[in-house]
Structure formats: C-alpha cells, structure tokens
Design an enzyme around this catalytic site. Structure first.
Site, PDB file in Angstrom:
ATOM      1  N   GLY A  12      71.536  33.487 -52.875  1.00  0.00           N
ATOM      2  CA  GLY A  12      71.551  32.731 -54.123  1.00  0.00           C
ATOM      3  C   GLY A  12      70.163  32.815 -54.743  1.00  0.00           C
ATOM      4  N   GLY A  15      67.241  32.353 -52.122  1.00  0.00           N
ATOM      5  CA  GLY A  15      67.100  33.497 -51.224  1.00  0.00           C
ATOM      6  C   GLY A  15      66.534  34.712 -51.929  1.00  0.00           C
ATOM      7  CG  PHE A 112      69.640  18.277 -68.621  1.00  0.00           C
ATOM      8  CD1 PHE A 112      70.256  18.968 -69.643  1.00  0.00           C
ATOM      9  CD2 PHE A 112      70.021  18.566 -67.307  1.00  0.00           C
ATOM     10  CE1 PHE A 112      71.230  19.931 -69.371  1.00  0.00           C
ATOM     11  CE2 PHE A 112      70.989  19.516 -67.025  1.00  0.00           C
ATOM     12  CZ  PHE A 112      71.597  20.202 -68.048  1.00  0.00           C
ATOM     13  CD  GLN A 225      73.019  14.597 -58.927  1.00  0.00           C
ATOM     14  OE1 GLN A 225      73.047  15.802 -59.150  1.00  0.00           O
ATOM     15  NE2 GLN A 225      72.027  13.824 -59.281  1.00  0.00           N
ATOM     16  NE  ARG A 370      70.560  18.556 -58.361  1.00  0.00           N
ATOM     17  CZ  ARG A 370      71.086  19.169 -59.431  1.00  0.00           C
ATOM     18  NH1 ARG A 370      70.302  19.689 -60.355  1.00  0.00           N
ATOM     19  NH2 ARG A 370      72.387  19.254 -59.568  1.00  0.00           N
TER      20      ARG A 370
HETATM   21  C1  LIG Z   1      79.008  24.082 -60.868  1.00  0.00           C
HETATM   22  C2  LIG Z   1      77.533  23.834 -60.648  1.00  0.00           C
HETATM   23  C3  LIG Z   1      76.664  23.794 -61.736  1.00  0.00           C
HETATM   24  C4  LIG Z   1      75.296  23.554 -61.552  1.00  0.00           C
HETATM   25  N1  LIG Z   1      74.464  23.518 -62.639  1.00  0.00           N
HETATM   26  C5  LIG Z   1      73.141  23.337 -62.460  1.00  0.00           C
HETATM   27  C6  LIG Z   1      72.234  23.368 -63.554  1.00  0.00           C
HETATM   28  O1  LIG Z   1      72.623  23.586 -64.702  1.00  0.00           O
HETATM   29  N2  LIG Z   1      70.918  23.166 -63.323  1.00  0.00           N
HETATM   30  C7  LIG Z   1      70.435  22.936 -62.064  1.00  0.00           C
HETATM   31  O2  LIG Z   1      69.227  22.772 -61.908  1.00  0.00           O
HETATM   32  N3  LIG Z   1      71.273  22.930 -61.004  1.00  0.00           N
HETATM   33  C8  LIG Z   1      72.600  23.123 -61.169  1.00  0.00           C
HETATM   34  N4  LIG Z   1      73.440  23.116 -60.078  1.00  0.00           N
HETATM   35  C9  LIG Z   1      72.862  23.088 -58.731  1.00  0.00           C
HETATM   36  C10 LIG Z   1      72.298  24.465 -58.405  1.00  0.00           C
HETATM   37  O3  LIG Z   1      73.057  25.456 -59.035  1.00  0.00           O
HETATM   38  C11 LIG Z   1      72.307  24.747 -56.914  1.00  0.00           C
HETATM   39  O4  LIG Z   1      71.722  23.683 -56.214  1.00  0.00           O
HETATM   40  C12 LIG Z   1      71.520  26.016 -56.610  1.00  0.00           C
HETATM   41  O5  LIG Z   1      71.963  27.077 -57.409  1.00  0.00           O
HETATM   42  C13 LIG Z   1      71.619  26.384 -55.145  1.00  0.00           C
HETATM   43  O6  LIG Z   1      71.000  27.631 -54.971  1.00  0.00           O
HETATM   44  P1  LIG Z   1      70.720  28.175 -53.510  1.00  0.00           P
HETATM   45  O7  LIG Z   1      70.018  29.465 -53.690  1.00  0.00           O
HETATM   46  O8  LIG Z   1      70.065  27.126 -52.709  1.00  0.00           O
HETATM   47  O9  LIG Z   1      72.173  28.414 -52.874  1.00  0.00           O
HETATM   48  P2  LIG Z   1      73.455  29.226 -53.379  1.00  0.00           P
HETATM   49  O10 LIG Z   1      73.319  29.800 -54.718  1.00  0.00           O
HETATM   50  O11 LIG Z   1      74.621  28.346 -53.116  1.00  0.00           O
HETATM   51  O12 LIG Z   1      73.499  30.456 -52.357  1.00  0.00           O
HETATM   52  C14 LIG Z   1      73.777  30.282 -50.994  1.00  0.00           C
HETATM   53  C15 LIG Z   1      73.784  31.643 -50.321  1.00  0.00           C
HETATM   54  O13 LIG Z   1      73.850  31.471 -48.916  1.00  0.00           O
HETATM   55  C16 LIG Z   1      74.788  32.382 -48.370  1.00  0.00           C
HETATM   56  N5  LIG Z   1      75.279  31.797 -47.114  1.00  0.00           N
HETATM   57  C17 LIG Z   1      75.658  30.518 -46.882  1.00  0.00           C
HETATM   58  N6  LIG Z   1      76.019  30.373 -45.608  1.00  0.00           N
HETATM   59  C18 LIG Z   1      75.854  31.579 -45.006  1.00  0.00           C
HETATM   60  C19 LIG Z   1      76.058  32.058 -43.683  1.00  0.00           C
HETATM   61  N7  LIG Z   1      76.512  31.278 -42.700  1.00  0.00           N
HETATM   62  N8  LIG Z   1      75.796  33.366 -43.435  1.00  0.00           N
HETATM   63  C20 LIG Z   1      75.367  34.188 -44.421  1.00  0.00           C
HETATM   64  N9  LIG Z   1      75.146  33.770 -45.682  1.00  0.00           N
HETATM   65  C21 LIG Z   1      75.390  32.482 -45.963  1.00  0.00           C
HETATM   66  C22 LIG Z   1      75.828  32.550 -49.445  1.00  0.00           C
HETATM   67  O14 LIG Z   1      76.514  33.753 -49.281  1.00  0.00           O
HETATM   68  C23 LIG Z   1      74.957  32.529 -50.707  1.00  0.00           C
HETATM   69  O15 LIG Z   1      74.466  33.816 -50.962  1.00  0.00           O
HETATM   70  C24 LIG Z   1      74.808  23.350 -60.252  1.00  0.00           C
HETATM   71  C25 LIG Z   1      75.672  23.409 -59.162  1.00  0.00           C
HETATM   72  C26 LIG Z   1      77.020  23.624 -59.360  1.00  0.00           C
HETATM   73  C27 LIG Z   1      77.918  23.621 -58.150  1.00  0.00           C
END
Ligand SMILES: Cc1cc2nc3c(=O)[nH]c(=O)nc-3n(C[C@H](O)[C@H](O)[C@H](O)COP(=O)(O)OP(=O)(O)OC[C@H]3O[C@@H](n4cnc5c(N)ncnc54)[C@H](O)[C@@H]3O)c2cc1C
Length: 551
Positions: A12, A15, A112, A225, A370
């Site tokens: 994501g 990462g 926001f 949240q 948050r």
């Molecule tokens: C619908 C929605 C809208 C949002 N809108 C906003 C916004 O407008 N502004 C804002 O600030 N935040 C927003 N958020 C929150 C924000 O998008 C997320 O908190 C953030 O994108 C998370 O990013 P991340 O890189 O931590 O994880 P993610 O993007 O969730 O990525 C997780 C990664 O981990 C990998 N993974 C997980 N478990 C394993 C495993 N066991 N083995 C291998 N790979 C694994 C997955 O494949 C994925 O690639 C929103 C969230 C949602 C759900």
C-alpha cells in the site's frame, strides 16, 4: 533461501513509500498478498493533509491533530508529521501525483472535519488511486522486486531480532522462508474485524497479529474509528469530502441536526462527534430507515460532477439514486484502526530489525480519533522515515545464513490445517466475529456489552481451532488464505476487547455509556497489549506532550 537487506510486507502507500525511500544500493523487496495497486490505499477518496496555505502553519496542523485526537497522540511524532507534510506533498507531486488545482493553478485544498483550515489536498475524490499508482510507477522504475500474491504467515525471529518472514505463495502454493536484515510491516488496517466496515475484505490486521505473536506490543487498540457516512446496507464509504464541499446531514424531520451536537462546526465536527450524533438521531427515532440523509443537492450539478464524481457513481450503482436529485442514506461504519504495532517516530518497534508504518502501526499521531486526511499523510511520512531507518539498521547487520526452524513450524501448521476434518468453515466464524464486534464494541460500549464479547470471543477462538479447509489443493487456495486471515482477525479482536474493557472513560472513538466522561487525570496514557497464553496482558505508557496542554 533468498536473503534481502530490507523486506517490506505490504504494497500500500506506506509499504511503497518505504521501498522508494530506502537506500537504492540496498537489496529491497516488497511482498504483498494482492497486486500492489489493489491495496486498500487505492480506495482513499477525500485527500491528504498538509499546511501549504500562506495563512496556515504546521503548528496549526499539529494543534488540530493533537486536539482532534483528544490529546492521546504523542506530540513529538505529531510535530514531525505536520512539519514534514508540505515537503512530502511537493515530493509526491515531483514523483508524478496529479493533484486537483485551484483557480491560481496551485494545489487545491478542501476543508475537512476537525481542521481549522482548508488543508486537505486531493485528486478529485480519488486521491488514494492517484498517489498509489504514482508510487507503483516509481517502484517499477527502480526495479524493486515484488513478491506478488504471497501471504506472510509468520515472522522469523533469531536471537531476539526479526530476520525475515515465512510466506505462502498463493499462485503456486507452498511455503517459503525469506530472509532479511530488516523487515517493515506495512499491512494496513483491520476494519474487517467488524461486520459493517468501509475496509476492503483484505484488511484483516495480519501485520498487527504477526507482530503480536512475535512479542511486539500493540498500542491503543480500543480506538477504532467509525466513519459517520457509509452508504446504506453496504458499508461503502461516502467521503468526508462530501461534507467538506458543503453537504448537509438531515434527519427525518429535514433538520440539520448537527446544530444540536456541534453548533459551531456542524457537519465538519470530528468523526467521533458526527458518528455519535448520527447514532443518537437514529436511536431516538429521527432516522430514515436506520440511516440519516446526506444532502448534496444544493451544491449543484456542476460541482458534484467535478468534485465528487465517484460518490455520485457509487450512489447510483449501489443505492440506485442520483445525489444531484436525491439525498443519500448514510450511517456510521468501522473505518480506521488508530491503534497498532507500537513504534517510535522512525517506525522502530520493540523488536530489533522489525519496523512498522501506516495503518498497522501506532506511532502514535492519531491518538483517540484520527482527523480525515491525516492517515494518508501518516503512510507517506512514516513510510518514508521507516524506509530510511531500516536502511541504516540493515547496514549494521552482517549477512549470515539463518538457522530458523520457523519454516518447518509453518509447514506443520498448514499440514494440520489441510488434514483437519469437520464442518465449520472459516467464513462462518469470521461472520460471527464481525457480528459480535459490531454489536458489542461499536459506537457505544458498556462493561456489559464488552464482557459478553470477551466470553463469546473465547468460544469463537475455540471454534476457529476446528475450522475445516475444504480445498486441499495448492493453486490459489483462498480457503486456506481465509483460515490464516481468520486467525489474524481473532488476535486483533482479542486486543481490542481487552483494551476497551479496561479503559474506564470516554475519549474520541471509544465511547462508553457507563463512563461517559473524559478523564484526563487518569487516562491520558497509552494502552499497551502484549500476548500471553491467557490472552492480552495490558500495561500503560505515558503520552508525550510537548506544546499543547490538554484542554
Ligand atoms: C474507503 C476508504 C477511504 C479512505 N479515505 C481516506 C482519505 O481520504 N484520506 C486519508 O487520509 N485516509 C483515508 N483512508 C485511510 C487510508 O486510506 C488508509 O489508512 C491507508 O491507505 C492505509 O495504507 P497502508 O499502506 O497502511 O495499508 P494498505 O493500503 O491497506 O496496504 C496494505 C498492504 O499490505 C498487504 N498485506 C496485508 N497483509 C499481508 C500479509 N499477511 N502478507 C502479505 N501482504 C499483506 C496488502 O496486500 C497490501 O498491499 C481511507 C480508508 C478507506 C478504507
């Protein structure tokens, strides 16, 4: 066995940002259970915060973040995030992110909730999509290796340090050990612990569970949240940007009921305030079919088409109505985990060689609640920082072959799973867990509801131990994958229930009707959960307060 300098679990935003920030001369690899651009970050709609405006300042952003988080966030980390935000946004732009513009051609910013200034940068209502795709291009450009569709089942620990992972290759089947001098967890959130959630089905808290099982503590897990506005019957997110653009919330009497709960901020009060207000309206019989209405009609066709095209599409597709003409029925749903793997400002966990960033981590900047737009920022700032720090650490570790027996342990685990007979399926337990958590640890909690959850959770954990995997094959065994994920969900749920039951006050997203007041004298402290055979053991740690005294 393959040996990398840095292995990042999760593709994501956190990462990929970590991978891009890591020193280019090191061997960096990313492993992800889905193709990188299918990570949940792609779904982020509303935007990402940074104090870019001439009259805005990072200090004001930091103040809003500390206050919005009800003073439970560590202010040194909040300061770092808000101070570095403007430069990070410009860097994203240089890396190819196309942000929406204002009339002068500058990066546009929308207001926001909980923010004293319009400081949310966006790409229409598809901000996550825009940033994630630009990051993926950078990953390709740097030729960073990606283990695509590999599922990490365990961390490899040696001499108290993390030295790699064991992962299941989803496409071909089979377990492999992958060594690394440093491992960064960037596995995202755990919203799927709850039945109604805005989160993708893959958001099962795997990284939190992996760290928890390896002995790293999870912090502030009680703070989940609930987003005020998810589309009726689906849990699909309707961005806060819709209210940021001027949308109203109406009850069945056609009143803008937020005037009773937050007369100053109205629809743009913090998420916990708006969620509770909606819950209260529905509870007191002023809802519309278990929802309230989000009215965008007065914004006009032009503005809706330009600024909220995806929201319109979602409403047409999934609710059969066009927001240009009809208000959208919405209700709160689980959205974001403020807690996670405890880290410092550089992503370091309690375990040497193990880092965490993004939603799976608790740095902590979001405290008890948050602010919208701060999570994408968290992934970018702390993803970058952990990539840098993990690089520094990896240089200090001498390469050597691992002697781990973790691979054999996991192989035996899978063998037993596949050999098990019975009739209980993983999805059944998962659904029961979701119902249990939504019912008892939702918007309003009590000792009674949470004690019920605790008892039922033990029963569910026992049931999960006899889950049967029907598909005995190797290729794309999603049945097996779901069984792994169920274990993560149960571990995460255990920490949420224990942490929430112990916190006898109401703060931000944690609202208890039996302790409705915020208690600063007793409870400005982080809950820290560690795994024991008897369940989660809790301790407490002080919150870092620098310049903003709780008020
Ligand atoms: C619908 C929605 C809208 C949002 N809108 C906003 C916004 O407008 N502004 C804002 O600030 N935040 C927003 N958020 C929150 C924000 O998008 C997320 O908190 C953030 O994108 C998370 O990013 P991340 O890189 O931590 O994880 P993610 O993007 O969730 O990525 C997780 C990664 O981990 C990998 N993974 C997980 N478990 C394993 C495993 N066991 N083995 C291998 N790979 C694994 C997955 O494949 C994925 O690639 C929103 C969230 C949602 C759900």
């Amino acid at each position: 066995m393959k040996l990398h300098d840095i292995l990042i679990v999760g593709a994501g935003l956190a990462g990929m940002r970590a991978a891009i920030a890591a020193p280019p001369d090191l061997d960096v690899a990313v492993i992800s259970k889905v193709h990188p651009v299918r990570s949940h970050s792609v779904a982020a709609q509303g935007g990402i915060n940074a104090a870019l405006g001439e009259d805005d300042s990072w200090e004001a952003h930091a103040f809003d973040t500390a206050k919005g988080g009800l003073y439970l966030g560590d202010q040194d980390a909040i300061e770092a995030m808000c101070r570095e935000a403007p430069e990070d946004i410009l860097e994203l732009e240089r890396l190819g992110v196309i942000f929406s513009r204002d009339e002068q051609g500058r990066i546009a910013q929308r207001p926001f909730g909980g923010a004293g200034f319009p400081r949310t940068c966006y790409a229409a209502d598809r901000t996550g999509h825009a940033i994630l795709h630009a990051m993926y291009e950078q990953l390709l450009k740097r030729r960073i290796a990606v283990y695509e569709e590999w599922y990490v089942t365990a961390l490899i620990m040696e001499d108290g340090a993390c030295r790699g992972v064991v992962a299941w290759d989803l496409i071909h089947g089979g377990l492999h050990a992958i060594g690394a001098k440093a491992v960064i967890l960037a596995t995202g959130g755990s919203g799927r612990v709850f039945l109604t959630s805005t989160n993708a089905v893959i958001n099962t808290g795997d990284g939190m569970a992996l760290a928890y099982r390896a002995g790293a503590p999870l912090a502030d897990m009680e703070f989940v949240q609930f987003h005020p506005t998810t589309l009726k019957g689906t849990g699909i997110l309707i961005t806060e940007g819709a209210r940021g653009e001027g949308g109203y919330l109406l009850n069945t009497l056609g009143e803008r009921f937020m005037k009773t709960y937050a007369p100053q901020q109205m629809e743009l009060a913090t998420r916990s305030t708006v969620s509770l207000a909606i819950g209260q309206e529905i509870l007191e019989g002023r809802g519309v079919d278990g929802c309230v209405l989000l009215d965008l009609r007065h914004l006009g066709r032009q503005r809706i088409l330009e600024r909220l095209p995806q929201i319109r599409e979602l409403a047409i597709e999934f609710a059969g109505l066009d927001p240009i003409e009809t208000p959208i029925p919405v209700r709160p749903g689980a959205h974001y985990q403020m807690g996670g793997v405890r880290t410092n400002q550089w992503g370091e966990t309690d375990i040497p060689g193990l880092y965490a960033a993004g939603e799976c981590a608790c740095v902590s900047v979001h405290g008890a609640n948050r602010l919208g737009g701060n999570s994408l920022l968290d992934t970018i700032v702390f993803g970058r920082r952990s990539g840098i720090r993990a690089g520094e650490y990896a240089r200090t570790v001498s390469p050597r072959a691992l002697t781990t027996d973790q691979l054999a342990i996991e192989q035996e685990r899978v063998r037993l799973l596949l050999a098990r007979e019975g009739s209980i399926r993983a999805w059944q337990v998962r659904e029961e867990l979701g119902q249990l958590m939504s019912l008892n640890l939702g918007l309003v909690r009590t000792r009674e509801s949470m004690s019920t959850a605790l008892t039922s959770l033990s029963a569910l954990t026992r049931r999960a131990a006899s889950v049967m995997v029907q598909d005995k094959g190797r290729v794309f065994n999603t049945d097996l994958l779901q069984t792994f994920e169920l274990q993560s969900l149960l571990d995460v749920a255990e920490t949420i229930v224990a942490s929430a039951l112990a916190r006898e006050e109401s703060r931000g997203a944690h609202y208890r009707s039996d302790f409705p007041k915020r208690d600063d004298a007793q409870w400005i402290k982080h809950t820290v959960a560690r795994r024991t055979p008897q369940g989660a053991a809790l301790t407490y740690e002080p919150v870092t307060i620098t310049r903003f005294q709780p008020q």
